[in-house]
Design a protein around this motif. Structure first.
Motif, PDB file in Angstrom:
ATOM      1  N   MET A 108      32.728  34.936  -3.063  1.00  0.00           N
ATOM      2  CA  MET A 108      31.638  35.884  -3.250  1.00  0.00           C
ATOM      3  C   MET A 108      31.285  36.012  -4.732  1.00  0.00           C
ATOM      4  SD  MET A 108      32.667  38.743  -0.513  1.00  0.00           S
ATOM      5  CE  MET A 108      34.133  37.866   0.029  1.00  0.00           C
TER       6      MET A 108
ATOM      7  N   GLN B 287      43.245  44.380  -0.368  1.00  0.00           N
ATOM      8  CA  GLN B 287      42.448  43.246  -0.843  1.00  0.00           C
ATOM      9  C   GLN B 287      40.994  43.647  -1.088  1.00  0.00           C
ATOM     10  OE1 GLN B 287      44.779  43.010   1.475  1.00  0.00           O
ATOM     11  NE2 GLN B 287      46.166  41.512   0.562  1.00  0.00           N
ATOM     12  N   THR B 288      40.505  44.572  -0.277  1.00  0.00           N
ATOM     13  CA  THR B 288      39.123  45.039  -0.460  1.00  0.00           C
ATOM     14  C   THR B 288      39.007  45.841  -1.756  1.00  0.00           C
ATOM     15  OG1 THR B 288      38.722  45.023   1.909  1.00  0.00           O
ATOM     16  CG2 THR B 288      37.281  46.415   0.606  1.00  0.00           C
TER      17      THR B 288
ATOM     18  N   ILE C 242      40.872  45.414  -4.364  1.00  0.00           N
ATOM     19  CA  ILE C 242      40.965  44.407  -5.438  1.00  0.00           C
ATOM     20  C   ILE C 242      39.596  43.762  -5.657  1.00  0.00           C
ATOM     21  CG2 ILE C 242      41.963  42.157  -6.075  1.00  0.00           C
ATOM     22  CD1 ILE C 242      44.464  43.047  -4.389  1.00  0.00           C
ATOM     23  N   ALA C 243      38.933  43.401  -4.546  1.00  0.00           N
ATOM     24  CA  ALA C 243      37.623  42.750  -4.649  1.00  0.00           C
ATOM     25  C   ALA C 243      36.577  43.684  -5.244  1.00  0.00           C
ATOM     26  CB  ALA C 243      37.185  42.267  -3.264  1.00  0.00           C
TER      27      ALA C 243
ATOM     28  N   GLY D 207      37.247  44.179  -8.998  1.00  0.00           N
ATOM     29  CA  GLY D 207      36.882  42.984  -9.750  1.00  0.00           C
ATOM     30  C   GLY D 207      35.396  42.684  -9.716  1.00  0.00           C
TER      31      GLY D 207
ATOM     32  N   LYS E 253      33.704  41.737  -7.177  1.00  0.00           N
ATOM     33  CA  LYS E 253      33.412  40.599  -6.299  1.00  0.00           C
ATOM     34  C   LYS E 253      32.791  41.046  -4.973  1.00  0.00           C
ATOM     35  CE  LYS E 253      35.273  37.316  -8.828  1.00  0.00           C
ATOM     36  NZ  LYS E 253      36.615  36.820  -8.801  1.00  0.00           N
ATOM     37  N   TYR E 254      32.912  42.310  -4.684  1.00  0.00           N
ATOM     38  CA  TYR E 254      32.395  42.803  -3.402  1.00  0.00           C
ATOM     39  C   TYR E 254      31.712  44.157  -3.593  1.00  0.00           C
ATOM     40  CZ  TYR E 254      32.412  44.666   1.341  1.00  0.00           C
ATOM     41  OH  TYR E 254      32.030  45.218   2.535  1.00  0.00           O
ATOM     42  N   ALA E 255      30.497  44.264  -3.077  1.00  0.00           N
ATOM     43  CA  ALA E 255      29.765  45.537  -3.143  1.00  0.00           C
ATOM     44  C   ALA E 255      30.052  46.314  -1.859  1.00  0.00           C
ATOM     45  CB  ALA E 255      28.283  45.270  -3.282  1.00  0.00           C
ATOM     46  N   PRO E 256      30.721  47.462  -1.970  1.00  0.00           N
ATOM     47  CA  PRO E 256      31.065  48.202  -0.748  1.00  0.00           C
ATOM     48  C   PRO E 256      29.838  48.783  -0.051  1.00  0.00           C
ATOM     49  CG  PRO E 256      31.537  49.539  -2.656  1.00  0.00           C
ATOM     50  CD  PRO E 256      31.105  48.194  -3.174  1.00  0.00           C
ATOM     51  N   SER E 257      29.998  49.107   1.225  1.00  0.00           N
ATOM     52  CA  SER E 257      28.915  49.770   1.945  1.00  0.00           C
ATOM     53  C   SER E 257      28.774  51.187   1.385  1.00  0.00           C
ATOM     54  CB  SER E 257      29.244  49.827   3.429  1.00  0.00           C
ATOM     55  OG  SER E 257      30.338  50.699   3.648  1.00  0.00           O
TER      56      SER E 257
ATOM     57  N   ASP F 128      39.062  45.767   7.697  1.00  0.00           N
ATOM     58  CA  ASP F 128      37.990  46.692   7.308  1.00  0.00           C
ATOM     59  C   ASP F 128      36.642  45.977   7.296  1.00  0.00           C
ATOM     60  OD1 ASP F 128      37.980  45.177   5.019  1.00  0.00           O
ATOM     61  OD2 ASP F 128      39.167  46.585   3.869  1.00  0.00           O
ATOM     62  N   GLU F 129      35.646  46.625   6.666  1.00  0.00           N
ATOM     63  CA  GLU F 129      34.278  46.080   6.674  1.00  0.00           C
ATOM     64  C   GLU F 129      34.188  44.717   5.999  1.00  0.00           C
ATOM     65  OE1 GLU F 129      32.255  49.260   4.482  1.00  0.00           O
ATOM     66  OE2 GLU F 129      32.306  47.977   2.705  1.00  0.00           O
ATOM     67  N   ARG F 130      35.024  44.495   4.970  1.00  0.00           N
ATOM     68  CA  ARG F 130      34.973  43.213   4.265  1.00  0.00           C
ATOM     69  C   ARG F 130      35.520  42.089   5.151  1.00  0.00           C
ATOM     70  NH1 ARG F 130      38.570  40.911   0.746  1.00  0.00           N
ATOM     71  NH2 ARG F 130      37.706  39.278  -0.545  1.00  0.00           N
TER      72      ARG F 130
ATOM     73  N   ARG G  83      38.633  33.463  -2.986  1.00  0.00           N
ATOM     74  CA  ARG G  83      37.949  33.852  -4.228  1.00  0.00           C
ATOM     75  C   ARG G  83      38.634  35.026  -4.935  1.00  0.00           C
ATOM     76  NH1 ARG G  83      32.319  32.185  -3.491  1.00  0.00           N
ATOM     77  NH2 ARG G  83      32.589  29.974  -3.053  1.00  0.00           N
ATOM     78  N   GLU G  84      39.409  35.814  -4.210  1.00  0.00           N
ATOM     79  CA  GLU G  84      39.997  37.016  -4.818  1.00  0.00           C
ATOM     80  C   GLU G  84      41.317  36.718  -5.517  1.00  0.00           C
ATOM     81  OE1 GLU G  84      42.582  38.802  -1.098  1.00  0.00           O
ATOM     82  OE2 GLU G  84      40.475  39.249  -1.295  1.00  0.00           O
TER      83      GLU G  84
ATOM     84  N   ASP H   4      41.946  37.671  -9.114  1.00  0.00           N
ATOM     85  CA  ASP H   4      41.779  39.066  -9.519  1.00  0.00           C
ATOM     86  C   ASP H   4      43.112  39.740  -9.806  1.00  0.00           C
ATOM     87  OD1 ASP H   4      39.172  38.641  -9.104  1.00  0.00           O
ATOM     88  OD2 ASP H   4      39.058  39.668  -7.184  1.00  0.00           O
TER      89      ASP H   4
END
Lengths: 82, 141
Positions: free
Chosen positions: A1, A34-35, A37-38, A41, A43-47, B62-64, B134-135, B138
């Motif tokens: 991502m 992990q979410t 962490i993302a 960093g 790397k991930y845009a939360p809802s 979860d959502e991810r 990808r993580e 991190d």
């Protein structure tokens, strides 16, 4: 991502809140470590719901935790009209 | 490593063994057989092998995870479709475009269908591993 345009203060806020671990924050926000962490960093845009839940863990407003770095709506409108 | 990643590695391992068996059949017996793909039946062990063990982790997905699973299925569907179409077209191109007067063996039909399914699981596993991978760089506690 790819990197998101959403900047966040989660790492700093965790340390300000008695050095809260990523796992602790994940459990309280109802996601996996992990979410977190993302998100930390970038790397991930939360809802929206998750952003509110994370902000609530720190007893803050969403905009105090997350900051949008993309172009502003007014600038976009100006460039579209020209 | 998340259970989803372990599952993906497990499926890729089985697929690699099945593909190896398929190639061995072609080289040794000079025939196309779908029999080596029977090893894919080992997938039934998957839910037993990869269960959540960590007590500290209260949330298992979860959502991810959902987003990654959706992307993986979407990509796998596209890969499966393309593979199936190619598996249907290539034998005809090879045999008839070259002017050869040959018939395609009936065993090839099972293999063509199997190739579509096989491509689905391989593409799904690879996409899952890439999106989770990808993580890795991190920072963690």
């Amino acid at each position: 991502m790819a990197k998101t345009e959403l900047k966040n203060q989660i790492r700093r806020l965790r340390f300000d809140h008695e050095e809260m671990t990523q796992q602790e924050l994940a459990n309280r926000a109802g996601v996996t470590r992990q979410t977190i962490i993302a998100i930390e960093g970038g790397k991930y845009a939360p809802s929206l719901m998750l952003a509110f839940r994370i902000a609530r863990v720190f007893s803050l407003r969403v905009e105090e935790v997350f900051e949008y770095e993309g172009p502003s709506a007014s600038k976009q409108n100006q460039s579209e009209s020209t | 490593m998340r259970p989803e990643q372990k599952r993906a590695w497990f499926i890729l391992g089985i697929c690699a063994v099945a593909l190896l068996g398929f190639v061995v059949f072609i080289i040794v017996f000079k025939r196309i057989r779908a029999a080596p793909f029977a090893i894919c039946a080992l997938w039934v062990l998957e839910p037993l092998l990869f269960r959540r063990k960590s007590i500290a982790e209260k949330v298992s997905s979860d959502e991810r995870d959902q987003m990654i699973a959706e992307k993986a299925v979407l990509f796998a569907g596209a890969a499966s479709y393309v593979t199936f179409i190619l598996a249907c077209i290539i034998p005809w191109i090879v045999l008839y475009a070259s002017g050869a007067e040959k018939l395609i063996h009936v065993d090839a039909l099972g293999t063509i269908i199997m190739a579509g399914g096989f491509a689905f699981f391989v593409a799904k596993s690879i996409t899952t591993l890439v999106l989770y991978g990808r993580e890795r760089r991190d920072g963690q506690d």
